[in-house]
Design an enzyme around this catalytic site. Structure first.
Site, short mmCIF file in Angstrom:
data_model
loop_
_atom_site.label_atom_id
_atom_site.label_comp_id
_atom_site.label_asym_id
_atom_site.label_seq_id
_atom_site.Cartn_x
_atom_site.Cartn_y
_atom_site.Cartn_z
CG ASP A 102 -2.12 1.15 0.96
OD1 ASP A 102 -2.86 1.39 1.96
OD2 ASP A 102 -2.18 1.54 0.12
CG ASP A 275 -6.39 -5.60 2.22
OD1 ASP A 275 -6.79 -4.60 1.20
OD2 ASP A 275 -6.43 -5.28 3.32
CB CYS A 313 -10.86 -26.43 8.65
SG CYS A 313 -9.86 -25.32 8.47
CB CYS A 315 -5.91 -24.91 8.46
SG CYS A 315 -6.53 -25.04 10.26
CB CYS A 318 -8.86 -28.00 11.59
SG CYS A 318 -9.53 -26.20 11.84
CG HIS A 344 -9.11 -22.11 11.66
ND1 HIS A 344 -9.66 -23.01 10.99
CD2 HIS A 344 -10.20 -21.04 11.89
CE1 HIS A 344 -10.88 -22.95 10.63
NE2 HIS A 344 -11.26 -21.72 11.30
N1 LIG Z 1 -10.93 -0.38 3.94
C1 LIG Z 1 -10.30 0.77 4.21
C2 LIG Z 1 -9.01 1.07 3.49
C3 LIG Z 1 -7.86 0.32 3.77
C4 LIG Z 1 -6.72 0.63 3.25
C5 LIG Z 1 -5.52 -0.14 3.31
S1 LIG Z 1 -5.44 -1.71 2.54
C6 LIG Z 1 -3.84 -2.34 2.96
C7 LIG Z 1 -3.52 -2.72 4.15
C8 LIG Z 1 -2.31 -3.15 4.45
C9 LIG Z 1 -1.25 -3.58 3.47
C10 LIG Z 1 -1.56 -3.06 2.25
C11 LIG Z 1 -2.83 -2.80 1.76
C12 LIG Z 1 -6.57 1.71 2.16
N2 LIG Z 1 -5.53 1.91 1.61
C13 LIG Z 1 -5.55 2.93 0.84
N3 LIG Z 1 -4.37 3.28 -0.03
N4 LIG Z 1 -6.58 3.70 0.26
C14 LIG Z 1 -7.73 3.62 0.99
O1 LIG Z 1 -8.80 4.31 0.74
C15 LIG Z 1 -7.82 2.51 1.75
C16 LIG Z 1 -9.06 2.02 2.52
ZN LIG Z 2 -8.80 -25.00 10.29
#
Ligand SMILES: NCc1cc(CSc2ccccc2)c2nc(N)[nH]c(=O)c2c1
Ligand SMILES: [Zn+2]
Length: 378
Positions: A102, A275, A313, A315, A318, A344
């Site tokens: 991100d 994610d 499951c 995993c 489990c 899990h």
């Molecule tokens: N659902 C809320 C959310 C979460 C993330 C983080 S997603 C993430 C978390 C950890 C590692 C990689 C990506 C976001 N990242 C960006 N850049 N913009 C957003 O609007 C946004 C909204």
């Molecule tokens: Zn499991």
């Protein structure tokens, strides 16, 4: 196969395999320098270059394909130049699958106290040592090129919820200008830069954001600013307005959204990648995910329950351990207890997206969705 080519050589090509009738659900294959991966896919979050409590070998074993890391955290500690000197994030954390990072914008707003946003970027204080820091599209892209992820994200502002229309409009227009600056700063070939659609909870702003970013021609698109406290029907409405405007032959990544009921709805609208920190986070307070909802293993009710968390499951937890044993470990603050619940939960979500993919390929996704929602939301 509809491989796509951005303005640079083919990056993360995306081939749409099967489109499911009466919905936007689709099963695809995402091409990256570290392999070709199946979608829909769940990507475990490894914020500080580790998916908490599990090893790369265990992640591989459970079928993880792409994992996530955070530029914000790695920029502050240990520093992205250091990771570059170590040979990049794949080498540093010994992960040879896909990595997505991100851009740091979201974490600045969700973690950094005392931040100030200007056209140039975001000033904030480090949550680690309180030092004054600054992130801009150029700095965020340079940091991600240093980390060497396969997919990196443009620098954006995740609009808080609720937000006034005027603020959402100005912020979304700035995020589009930041996307253009991110694109210009991105000079590393073989690495895909995804833009992030914003627009708050306003249909017209969502459409403008999507159309503007599509005309800038990115290899894939994140959908940001959702699951930020809005009611789920509002999130689904924003997806309905946004996803159809994104190119069919490019991947769509719904950022930070992750309960199974949200996943199955988002897949229905045509989302390919997910994610969320939720499975690893709830695991650490002793909660396991099952198809009938959450199971708090720590509860006294499981003290003499010698069955596994989920008999069906596959995993490691489990297959080998009982609820009683895991509860004992959690009560005794044994690290292995957290590892088992995390293994899990990650396996559950990875397996769930695999089941959705199979249902799409066999053109029975809508009945799969009905059955799942009937049981899960019970
Ligand atoms: N659902 C809320 C959310 C979460 C993330 C983080 S997603 C993430 C978390 C950890 C590692 C990689 C990506 C976001 N990242 C960006 N850049 N913009 C957003 O609007 C946004 C909204
Ligand atoms: Zn499991």
């Amino acid at each position: 196969t509809c491989a796509f080519a951005g303005q640079k050589k083919v990056l993360a090509a995306y081939e749409e395999a099967v489109k499911c009738g009466y919905s936007g659900a689709r099963a695809g294959r995402l091409h990256t320098p570290h392999g070709v991966f199946d979608t829909p896919m769940f990507m475990p979050v490894g914020t500080q270059a580790t998916v908490k409590a599990v090893s790369p070998r265990e992640l591989k074993e459970m079928g993880a394909q792409i994992i996530l890391s955070n530029t914000y955290h790695l920029y502050l500690r240990p520093g992205t130049e250091l990771v570059a000197e170590a040979g990049g994030l794949h080498r540093f954390m010994d992960w040879d699958g896909g990595i997505l990072t991100d851009s740091g914008g979201f974490q600045v707003f969700s973690l950094g106290p005392l931040r100030k946003i200007t056209e140039e970027g975001a000033a904030f204080r480090s949550h680690i040592d309180g030092s004054t820091q600054f992130l801009s599209p150029e700095i965020a892209i340079k940091a991600q090129m240093n980390l060497g992820a396969d997919i990196i994200m443009a620098f954006d502002e995740c609009i808080p919820y609720p937000a006034e229309y005027q603020y959402a409009k100005l912020s979304t227009e700035r995020t589009t200008r930041w996307a253009e600056r991110s694109q210009k700063a991105h000079t590393r070939s073989g690495q895909a830069l995804f833009a992030i659609v914003q627009g708050g909870m306003y249909q017209d702003l969502r459409r403008v954001s999507a159309n503007d970013l599509v005309s800038l021609d990115f290899p894939g698109y994140g959908i940001g600013g959702l699951s930020v406290g809005e009611p789920k029907p509002v999130m689904y409405e924003m997806l309905e307005q946004t996803v159809p405007l994104l190119p069919e032959n490019k991947p769509r990544y719904l950022m930070g959204v992750g309960t199974p009921d949200c996943l199955v709805e988002a897949v229905r609208y045509g989302i390919d990648m997910f994610d969320c920190v939720f499975p690893t986070r709830v695991a650490r307070n002793g909660t396991a995910m099952t198809k009938s909802g959450r199971l708090v293993v720590k509860n006294a009710a499981y003290a003499k329950d010698f069955l596994p968390i989920d008999e069906n499951c596959g995993c490691y937890a489990c297959q080998n351990f009982s609820r009683a044993y895991i509860r004992h470990l959690l009560k005794a603050d044994e690290i292995f207890g957290l590892r088992l619940t995390t293994i899990h939960n990650l396996y559950f979500l990875l397996d769930f997206t695999k089941k959705m993919r199979q249902a799409i390929l066999e053109d029975r996704f809508l009945s799969f969705r009905e059955e799942f929602l009937a049981q899960y939301c019970k």
